[in-house]
Design an enzyme around this catalytic site. Sequence first.
Site, PDB file in Angstrom:
ATOM      1  N   CYS A 397       0.817  -1.235   0.002  1.00 24.65           N
ATOM      2  CA  CYS A 397      -0.003  -0.150  -0.156  1.00 24.65           C
ATOM      3  C   CYS A 397       0.747   1.330   0.109  1.00 24.65           C
ATOM      4  CB  CYS A 397      -1.093  -0.108   0.994  1.00 24.65           C
ATOM      5  SG  CYS A 397      -0.264  -0.906   2.765  1.00 24.65           S
ATOM      6  N   ARG A 426       7.708 -10.879   5.472  1.00 20.99           N
ATOM      7  CA  ARG A 426       7.373 -10.589   7.046  1.00 20.99           C
ATOM      8  C   ARG A 426       8.027 -11.495   7.917  1.00 20.99           C
ATOM      9  NH1 ARG A 426       0.791  -9.771   6.135  1.00 20.99           N
ATOM     10  NH2 ARG A 426       0.929  -8.129   4.542  1.00 20.99           N
ATOM     11  N   GLN A 444       0.625 -11.687  -2.804  1.00 22.75           N
ATOM     12  CA  GLN A 444      -0.848 -11.765  -2.590  1.00 22.75           C
ATOM     13  C   GLN A 444      -1.208 -11.099  -3.956  1.00 22.75           C
ATOM     14  OE1 GLN A 444      -1.235  -8.879   0.548  1.00 22.75           O
ATOM     15  NE2 GLN A 444      -1.798 -10.260   2.308  1.00 22.75           N
ATOM     16  N   ASP A 446      -2.906  -8.573  -4.364  1.00 25.07           N
ATOM     17  CA  ASP A 446      -2.904  -7.132  -3.675  1.00 25.07           C
ATOM     18  C   ASP A 446      -3.473  -6.121  -4.454  1.00 25.07           C
ATOM     19  OD1 ASP A 446      -3.065  -5.848  -1.475  1.00 25.07           O
ATOM     20  OD2 ASP A 446      -0.679  -5.344  -1.365  1.00 25.07           O
ATOM     21  N   HIS A 448      -4.976  -1.762  -4.778  1.00 25.10           N
ATOM     22  CA  HIS A 448      -5.625  -0.633  -3.962  1.00 25.10           C
ATOM     23  C   HIS A 448      -6.351   0.127  -4.906  1.00 25.10           C
ATOM     24  CE1 HIS A 448      -2.091  -1.998  -1.479  1.00 25.10           C
ATOM     25  NE2 HIS A 448      -2.908  -1.613  -0.724  1.00 25.10           N
ATOM     26  N   LYS A 527     -12.767  -2.841   8.203  1.00 26.86           N
ATOM     27  CA  LYS A 527     -12.507  -3.950   7.020  1.00 26.86           C
ATOM     28  C   LYS A 527     -13.263  -4.792   7.213  1.00 26.86           C
ATOM     29  CE  LYS A 527      -9.331  -6.769   9.684  1.00 26.86           C
ATOM     30  NZ  LYS A 527      -7.849  -7.551   9.529  1.00 26.86           N
ATOM     31  N   HIS A 574      -8.126  -1.088   0.309  1.00 27.51           N
ATOM     32  CA  HIS A 574      -7.136  -2.205   0.376  1.00 27.51           C
ATOM     33  C   HIS A 574      -7.909  -3.561   0.021  1.00 27.51           C
ATOM     34  CE1 HIS A 574      -4.010   0.200   2.773  1.00 27.51           C
ATOM     35  NE2 HIS A 574      -5.269   0.773   3.120  1.00 27.51           N
TER      36      HIS A 574
END
Length: 707
Positions: A397, A426, A444, A446, A448, A527, A574
Amino acid sequence: GRRRRRAGMRLAAPWKRFGAGLALARHYRAGPVPAHITERLAFYEQLKAAAVGKRARKASEESRPIQISLPDGKTVEGEAWKTTPYEVARRISQGLAKAAVTARVNGILHDLDRPLEGDAALEFVDFESRDGQALFWHSSAHILGGAAEHFYGALLCHGPSTENGFFYDMYLDEQRTVQGRDLPVLEEICKGIIEEKHPFERLEVSREDLKELFKHNKFKLRIVEEKVTSPTATVYRCGTLIDLCRGPHVRHTGTIRALKLLKNASSYWQGDPSAEALQRIYGISFPSIKQLSEWEQVQEEAAQRDHRRIGKDQELFFFHDLSPGSCFFLPKGAHIYATLMDFIKSEYLKRGFSEVITPNIYNARLWEISGHWQHYGESMFSFQVNNETLALKPMNCPGHCLMFGHRPRSWRELPLRLADFGVLHRNEASGSLTGLTRLRRFQQDDAHIFCAMDQLEGEIRGCLEFLQAVYSVFGFALHFYLATRPDEFLGDSNLWDQAEQMLEKSLRDFGQPWELSPGDGAFYGPKVDVHIKDALGRYHQCGTIQLDFQMPLRFDLSFTSKDGGAPETPVMIHRAVLGSVERMLAVLAENYGGKWPFWLSPSQIMVIPVGPDAESYAHEVHQLFCQAGFMTDVDADFGSTLNRKVRKAQLARYNFQFVVGRQEIANRTVNVRSRDNRQHGQRDLQEVLGRLRDLQDSRVRNAEELF
């Protein structure tokens, strides 16, 4: 009564081979209570007596008629400071009172025996709900804690519920550890605590009295010093155990009719390897012995379906000590991985997403701007270069914010939907690494979305539809959870309220099942978490939709408005559908038991020549289907019979077997069989190729049946 006695005997039967253990357990149950526990109980009783007197005065002075609203729209009458949720449940039906493990009062979980203080919206929660299970297993952890105090003289540290049960961390000393042979004895002590039906008593205690209560436990004192910021906090008692806890809990220990201790492990205080080494014991519990028995059967099936086992048997992936927490995907595993990503990319084309590529390494200043350094820094891999702190990205992000803000933006560009499959790292604790479900290196799907406020509702609806479209292909039903503001959050509370209300409206309009998950939002916004139920009845949290009003402000993002007025700040969403691709691959492997649907399968076709004279044609067929993009192999081992080779291919989970001999050579055909032992007969080669293309493109789950 006879049925209950038989059920009790079934639960106790496994203990017959632990005769010595039973005797030892009985000794601990009937033996003297350690002196420091006796002292703690005496002080607790003093505090309780004062609290009971205070509550009685309150009930006498402030009692008044109250209205209690139920979910079905009915209203019942009660009395403030006297009527409890359990009493209301009994008025409605004995079955409801028996099934309820807790209540929700004005949206907040509440002990069943704790009196209502005023008018209330009342809802009962049973074990089948996520909140009900979490509370039930948390209460079970208290039972384990009480047993461990007696058996080991342990200093209790932390005993939460988990997604699949509970554990308790405890400190023994540097010389002692929990042994596997201790678990049957501990389990028997837990059973004794359950049989005695000790009530869970809630008591509000001042910080000073907390220090006196837990003066013999340095870990609880640390929690009081670090976590208790208000003048008072609550403790709960069950039996001889008194524990610092917010609650709520089940009414009494007898509610937990079946409990099993599973394993022990080591851990550290607050997960810090430099702190004290702790001992951890895991367990599971249920309201009935039947549910425990069913759970054990599921675990046996789950062991057969374990994605790590499937990954090894099907040569999909492996792990190596030289790269802990990172997966090596072999060709067949890489095929599944790439197919999942291609599926999502095809959906991106339909839904107006643009794929981007962003760096893996950023200066720590980026994470300070985004707020991640303060909230997430310990979980990031960071290092020094030229006196600057750099870090591997754990999420995309902030990089996407830089991408949005690198030049002026117009309202005409919104909504801007940026998708990124970038590699994330991570720093997960080594003890938490678990196959593909918990990794240090992963990717991911992922994305945005940057949009204007008046576009937000439509974008959320689009995200929900995206989720449903993808998971329906896999065969999963969805259950949504609306996670609201946590205790530690960024930004203005009014913006949070606005965002939560908008997500709630979107979920209501979408019409799928959803529940509230108070306090579980991200630090930057509320979320929607997506849970799926697999073939074994287990739930997995995968996709997510998160609203973020904070990060655009932190990065000073803006766009020119339609009316040409002052620049406006975009809203950021997100969004992940699969979530971690690795984790989703693990979930799918276990859900399908290694029997991959044809479109996703790493073993789609096995070509089997009847004899040496058909080997050349078999390789021609193999080449044709390989070039068409199918995962195809040839079994040219002529030391095995045809039936054995077909059976071998079926056991290896090949979706289709093509048997070829002289007749197939002459007719340019293949004899098609499928792994479910269907025989589709001789088919023209080009016809088969076209049919399999159709089945692959349509992503059906039962291609063998539809062929």
